[in-house]
Motif scaffolding. Structure first.
Motif, PDB file in Angstrom:
ATOM      1  N   LYS A  29     -39.787  53.367  33.006  1.00  0.00           N
ATOM      2  CA  LYS A  29     -40.391  53.502  34.263  1.00  0.00           C
ATOM      3  C   LYS A  29     -40.298  54.990  35.082  1.00  0.00           C
ATOM      4  O   LYS A  29     -39.080  55.723  34.563  1.00  0.00           O
ATOM      5  N   PRO A  30     -41.144  55.467  35.588  1.00  0.00           N
ATOM      6  CA  PRO A  30     -41.352  56.758  36.203  1.00  0.00           C
ATOM      7  C   PRO A  30     -40.254  57.141  37.038  1.00  0.00           C
ATOM      8  O   PRO A  30     -39.914  55.993  37.812  1.00  0.00           O
ATOM      9  N   ARG A  31     -39.954  58.184  37.184  1.00  0.00           N
ATOM     10  CA  ARG A  31     -39.074  58.727  38.571  1.00  0.00           C
ATOM     11  C   ARG A  31     -39.714  58.540  39.815  1.00  0.00           C
ATOM     12  O   ARG A  31     -41.182  58.429  39.890  1.00  0.00           O
ATOM     13  N   ASP A  32     -39.264  58.127  40.777  1.00  0.00           N
ATOM     14  CA  ASP A  32     -39.819  57.971  42.304  1.00  0.00           C
ATOM     15  C   ASP A  32     -40.306  59.207  42.608  1.00  0.00           C
ATOM     16  O   ASP A  32     -39.902  60.343  42.466  1.00  0.00           O
ATOM     17  N   PRO A  33     -41.918  59.133  42.818  1.00  0.00           N
ATOM     18  CA  PRO A  33     -42.468  60.326  43.202  1.00  0.00           C
ATOM     19  C   PRO A  33     -41.685  60.917  44.398  1.00  0.00           C
ATOM     20  O   PRO A  33     -41.917  62.344  44.445  1.00  0.00           O
ATOM     21  N   ALA A  34     -41.277  60.438  45.316  1.00  0.00           N
ATOM     22  CA  ALA A  34     -40.547  60.741  46.687  1.00  0.00           C
ATOM     23  C   ALA A  34     -39.745  61.745  46.166  1.00  0.00           C
ATOM     24  O   ALA A  34     -39.382  62.862  46.756  1.00  0.00           O
ATOM     25  N   ASP A  35     -38.764  61.233  45.359  1.00  0.00           N
ATOM     26  CA  ASP A  35     -37.618  62.104  44.815  1.00  0.00           C
ATOM     27  C   ASP A  35     -37.953  63.164  43.886  1.00  0.00           C
ATOM     28  O   ASP A  35     -37.379  64.218  44.264  1.00  0.00           O
ATOM     29  N   MET A  36     -39.100  63.124  43.255  1.00  0.00           N
ATOM     30  CA  MET A  36     -39.453  64.269  42.583  1.00  0.00           C
ATOM     31  C   MET A  36     -40.165  65.364  43.463  1.00  0.00           C
ATOM     32  O   MET A  36     -39.839  66.601  43.244  1.00  0.00           O
ATOM     33  N   ASP A  58     -27.594  61.311  35.922  1.00  0.00           N
ATOM     34  CA  ASP A  58     -29.004  61.033  35.615  1.00  0.00           C
ATOM     35  C   ASP A  58     -29.978  62.013  36.147  1.00  0.00           C
ATOM     36  O   ASP A  58     -30.817  61.624  37.132  1.00  0.00           O
ATOM     37  N   VAL A  59     -30.282  62.924  35.756  1.00  0.00           N
ATOM     38  CA  VAL A  59     -31.097  64.296  35.991  1.00  0.00           C
ATOM     39  C   VAL A  59     -32.370  64.145  35.364  1.00  0.00           C
ATOM     40  O   VAL A  59     -32.177  64.327  34.100  1.00  0.00           O
ATOM     41  N   PRO A  60     -33.494  64.126  35.852  1.00  0.00           N
ATOM     42  CA  PRO A  60     -34.689  64.451  34.917  1.00  0.00           C
ATOM     43  C   PRO A  60     -34.808  65.738  34.345  1.00  0.00           C
ATOM     44  O   PRO A  60     -34.080  66.744  34.653  1.00  0.00           O
ATOM     45  N   GLY A  61     -35.535  65.741  33.057  1.00  0.00           N
ATOM     46  CA  GLY A  61     -35.676  67.006  32.319  1.00  0.00           C
ATOM     47  C   GLY A  61     -36.721  67.851  32.785  1.00  0.00           C
ATOM     48  O   GLY A  61     -37.551  67.391  33.761  1.00  0.00           O
ATOM     49  N   VAL A  62     -36.896  69.072  32.155  1.00  0.00           N
ATOM     50  CA  VAL A  62     -37.877  70.045  32.445  1.00  0.00           C
ATOM     51  C   VAL A  62     -39.356  69.283  32.335  1.00  0.00           C
ATOM     52  O   VAL A  62     -40.039  69.700  33.074  1.00  0.00           O
ATOM     53  N   GLY A  63     -39.502  68.563  31.257  1.00  0.00           N
ATOM     54  CA  GLY A  63     -40.617  68.034  30.982  1.00  0.00           C
ATOM     55  C   GLY A  63     -41.163  67.143  32.109  1.00  0.00           C
ATOM     56  O   GLY A  63     -42.531  67.018  32.631  1.00  0.00           O
ATOM     57  N   THR A  64     -40.209  66.500  32.578  1.00  0.00           N
ATOM     58  CA  THR A  64     -40.572  65.376  33.928  1.00  0.00           C
ATOM     59  C   THR A  64     -41.069  66.144  35.205  1.00  0.00           C
ATOM     60  O   THR A  64     -41.993  65.524  35.763  1.00  0.00           O
ATOM     61  N   PHE A  65     -40.503  67.410  35.262  1.00  0.00           N
ATOM     62  CA  PHE A  65     -41.011  68.422  36.382  1.00  0.00           C
ATOM     63  C   PHE A  65     -42.437  68.733  36.197  1.00  0.00           C
ATOM     64  O   PHE A  65     -43.214  68.757  36.904  1.00  0.00           O
ATOM     65  N   TYR A  66     -42.766  69.075  34.960  1.00  0.00           N
ATOM     66  CA  TYR A  66     -44.008  69.592  34.659  1.00  0.00           C
ATOM     67  C   TYR A  66     -44.815  68.305  34.747  1.00  0.00           C
ATOM     68  O   TYR A  66     -46.234  68.529  35.034  1.00  0.00           O
ATOM     69  N   ASP A  67     -44.597  67.114  34.369  1.00  0.00           N
ATOM     70  CA  ASP A  67     -45.614  66.337  34.133  1.00  0.00           C
ATOM     71  C   ASP A  67     -45.819  65.787  35.645  1.00  0.00           C
ATOM     72  O   ASP A  67     -47.096  65.390  35.969  1.00  0.00           O
ATOM     73  N   PHE A  68     -44.691  65.796  36.450  1.00  0.00           N
ATOM     74  CA  PHE A  68     -45.054  65.629  38.012  1.00  0.00           C
ATOM     75  C   PHE A  68     -46.119  66.454  38.644  1.00  0.00           C
ATOM     76  O   PHE A  68     -46.989  65.976  39.408  1.00  0.00           O
ATOM     77  N   ARG A  94     -48.651  68.137  37.119  1.00  0.00           N
ATOM     78  CA  ARG A  94     -49.982  67.574  36.513  1.00  0.00           C
ATOM     79  C   ARG A  94     -50.401  66.233  37.356  1.00  0.00           C
ATOM     80  O   ARG A  94     -51.599  66.179  37.702  1.00  0.00           O
ATOM     81  N   ARG A  95     -49.671  65.376  37.739  1.00  0.00           N
ATOM     82  CA  ARG A  95     -49.897  64.515  38.810  1.00  0.00           C
ATOM     83  C   ARG A  95     -50.379  64.823  40.137  1.00  0.00           C
ATOM     84  O   ARG A  95     -51.156  64.138  40.860  1.00  0.00           O
ATOM     85  N   LEU A  96     -49.948  66.040  40.625  1.00  0.00           N
ATOM     86  CA  LEU A  96     -50.052  66.312  41.845  1.00  0.00           C
ATOM     87  C   LEU A  96     -51.518  67.139  41.933  1.00  0.00           C
ATOM     88  O   LEU A  96     -52.195  67.436  42.985  1.00  0.00           O
ATOM     89  N   TRP A  97     -52.247  67.489  40.870  1.00  0.00           N
ATOM     90  CA  TRP A  97     -53.259  67.985  40.479  1.00  0.00           C
ATOM     91  C   TRP A  97     -54.481  66.971  39.868  1.00  0.00           C
ATOM     92  O   TRP A  97     -54.310  66.360  38.801  1.00  0.00           O
ATOM     93  N   SER A  98     -55.589  66.746  40.737  1.00  0.00           N
ATOM     94  CA  SER A  98     -56.488  65.817  40.506  1.00  0.00           C
ATOM     95  C   SER A  98     -57.412  65.862  39.339  1.00  0.00           C
ATOM     96  O   SER A  98     -57.894  65.116  38.920  1.00  0.00           O
ATOM     97  N   ALA A  99     -57.491  67.200  38.794  1.00  0.00           N
ATOM     98  CA  ALA A  99     -58.240  67.491  37.669  1.00  0.00           C
ATOM     99  C   ALA A  99     -57.470  67.428  36.174  1.00  0.00           C
ATOM    100  O   ALA A  99     -56.402  67.303  36.253  1.00  0.00           O
ATOM    101  N   SER A 100     -58.324  67.090  35.063  1.00  0.00           N
ATOM    102  CA  SER A 100     -57.690  67.095  33.786  1.00  0.00           C
ATOM    103  C   SER A 100     -57.077  68.457  33.428  1.00  0.00           C
ATOM    104  O   SER A 100     -56.406  68.302  32.512  1.00  0.00           O
ATOM    105  N   SER A 101     -57.729  69.496  33.760  1.00  0.00           N
ATOM    106  CA  SER A 101     -57.501  70.846  33.254  1.00  0.00           C
ATOM    107  C   SER A 101     -56.801  71.485  34.211  1.00  0.00           C
ATOM    108  O   SER A 101     -57.154  71.507  35.636  1.00  0.00           O
ATOM    109  N   PRO A 102     -55.892  72.431  34.194  1.00  0.00           N
ATOM    110  CA  PRO A 102     -55.219  73.375  35.121  1.00  0.00           C
ATOM    111  C   PRO A 102     -56.213  74.207  35.614  1.00  0.00           C
ATOM    112  O   PRO A 102     -56.174  75.111  36.702  1.00  0.00           O
ATOM    113  N   HIS A 103     -57.312  74.428  34.995  1.00  0.00           N
ATOM    114  CA  HIS A 103     -58.322  75.616  35.235  1.00  0.00           C
ATOM    115  C   HIS A 103     -59.567  74.887  35.781  1.00  0.00           C
ATOM    116  O   HIS A 103     -60.077  73.634  35.308  1.00  0.00           O
ATOM    117  N   LYS A 104     -60.365  75.505  36.647  1.00  0.00           N
ATOM    118  CA  LYS A 104     -61.584  74.921  37.318  1.00  0.00           C
ATOM    119  C   LYS A 104     -62.784  75.454  36.394  1.00  0.00           C
ATOM    120  O   LYS A 104     -63.935  74.865  36.425  1.00  0.00           O
TER     121      LYS A 104
END
Length: 509
Positions: free
Chosen positions: A73-80, A117-127, A129-139
């Motif tokens: 299960k993913p972390r609660d987006p509100a907590d992230m 029970d603290v999320p790791g570094v990868g979980t923060f970067y994954d979140f 990516r979910r805040l950005w609606s495009a597949s690439s970080p660049h336009k």
């Protein structure tokens, strides 16, 4: 399908989150000395994050998560999101923040995580990516030809001129052709939706943005330097033959960055322009719509593009005034604002105005007619029912003899200026009036808002290298600006209890 998505998250209401924080703080900090430590060093941070109701984050971000029931299960987006805001508030990077979450229990508790029970570094970067609606970080694509740094420098406090002098006129014509606002999806839409719903609208309800039925907005841009180099990475072998200035394509870590002119520091920079829409009547200079554009884009163009997007995001607000600096002094912008029944408070740019003439009468920089002998005519009020101002002969009003009278009438010559004829020279509020000076002085609120981004929160300290990074950072800081205002309002009205009283409320409940 929606039911499955909701079950996949471990969600809770804001009141449940506050109970979680109180229970875990009481368990982690039991002795009077530890409670005194909380009161002395962490009380403001506790009440700062406690005022943020982020419970709607989960529903707004459900489309960014998979609906499959398999897997962890993913972390609660509100907590992230809350943890990202705390990280931004404390000025930390992801690696340092995760280390702090694991070593300082209060940071994990305030985020909504159990200290064990603290999320790791990868979980923060994954979140992120979910805040950005495009597949690439660049336009744009990373491989392209190198952009040459301009050779000709601009002048002090003078914005870089657009390459196409007709661009503002063409853009406004395109806008006015349609009766509806056309908006295409942007990669930062999720960020703007969260910002609007969780921060801007609650601030408006608190009365911190002024009157939204006659909203006054400030628009201003500022340079943001990227952490990437402008040279790029060589993909060819031209250097082996001694050719270091080849025109072959290169790979760039930040392909969206361009060269722009910083008129304040009088230098060229490589990066972006942050264009900020700020509430003019906000006592805390709060942002309502931050937008990143190319560094080479003129502020007048950024205003036209951002203004339409602003109207799309806040259709329920009625715009009353637009307060802009002289970089926006272009007739098409006045025409667009008049079309939307918005009063333009824009400083006149004398460098490109030349000699102003209207109906064979010279006009000075304040929009006041000047008679043939060089004396300013006297304003005699507005004509009822129309945007027209009447001016009278200064000699007849002052009762002195004119050496070259231009009218045989005892009343003297009269002259009329109309906003409909030329909204640039004759705005609704006269530039020579005290009312205009008072309203234009509000423009410094936009500069203070940008100062909060760039200095107080050290926007450029992260040295990011993608549009995704810079957009997320700008929006997180803007969210923190609203949260700071809420805390100041609570302190101003004496609404903050002590830590002992706050923790005792949980026990009483």
């Amino acid at each position: 399908m929606i039911w499955v998505m909701i079950l996949k998250f471990t969600t809770r209401t804001h009141s449940d989150y506050l109970l979680f924080v109180r229970d875990h703080l009481k368990a982690a900090y039991r002795t009077p000395e530890e409670l005194q430590l909380l009161q002395q060093f962490f009380s403001e941070l506790i009440f700062w994050v406690g005022a943020l109701d982020l419970s709607k984050t989960t529903s707004m971000m459900s489309s960014s998560y998979s609906s499959k029931t398999k897997g962890r299960k993913p972390r609660d987006p509100a907590d992230m999101l809350r943890s990202h805001l705390l990280m931004t508030k404390l000025g930390m990077g992801v690696d340092d923040w995760v280390r702090s979450l694991r070593t300082i229990p209060i940071y994990a508790i305030l985020s909504g995580f159990s200290p064990s029970d603290v999320p790791g570094v990868g979980t923060f970067y994954d979140f992120m990516r979910r805040l950005w609606s495009a597949s690439s970080p660049h336009k744009t694509g990373r491989i392209k030809r190198r952009l040459r740094k301009p050779i000709k420098k601009g002048k002090k406090n003078e914005k870089q001129q657009p390459k196409n002098p007709m661009i503002t006129e063409n853009l406004v014509k395109r806008v006015l052709r349609s009766s509806t606002i056309h908006y295409s999806a942007k990669p930062h839409d999720t960020l703007q939706l969260l910002f609007k719903t969780l921060f801007v609208l609650p601030s408006a309800e608190r009365g911190l943005l002024g009157d939204t039925s006659s909203f006054r907005v400030i628009g201003d841009g500022t340079p943001v330097e990227t952490g990437a180099r402008s040279f790029g990475k060589f993909l060819c072998d031209c250097r082996k033959s001694g050719n270091w200035k080849c025109t072959c394509k290169r790979q760039f870590s930040d392909p969206d960055a361009t060269w722009g002119w910083d008129s304040y520091r009088e230098k060229y920079y490589f990066g972006r322009t942050l264009y900020m829409f700020t509430a003019a009547d906000s006592p805390y200079d709060l942002p309502v719509y931050p937008r990143l554009f190319k560094a080479s884009q003129h502020d007048a163009v950024s205003w036209i593009c951002g203004y339409q997007e602003f109207r799309y995001w806040y259709p329920q607000w009625k715009l009353g005034e637009a307060i802009l600096d002289s970089a926006h002094d272009a007739l098409p912008i006045y025409t667009m604002l008049e079309h939307d029944d918005v009063s333009a408070i824009i400083d006149l740019n004398n460098r490109r105005s030349g000699k102003l003439v209207y109906n064979d009468m010279e006009i000075n920089s304040d929009g006041v007619p000047v008679c043939p002998i060089g004396r300013e005519m006297i304003c005699w009020g507005k004509c009822p029912g129309r945007q027209r101002v009447k001016w009278r002969c200064p000699a007849k009003v002052g009762k002195w003899s004119c050496p070259h009278p231009c009218s045989p009438s005892d009343y003297g010559r009269t002259f009329y200026t109309s906003t409909a004829d030329n909204p640039r020279l004759f705005p609704r509020i006269r530039r020579d009036s005290k009312d205009w000076s008072k309203r234009y002085a509000l423009r410094t609120g936009g500069e203070r808002c940008i100062k909060r981004q760039k200095i107080d929160y050290d926007l450029e300290a992260s040295r990011g290298r993608s549009s995704r990074h810079w957009s997320i950072r700008v929006y997180l800081i803007a969210m923190c600006q609203h949260a700071d205002a809420w805390l100041k309002e609570a302190q101003k009205h004496g609404q903050l209890p002590t830590i002992h009283e706050w923790l005792g409320a949980a026990q009483a409940a």
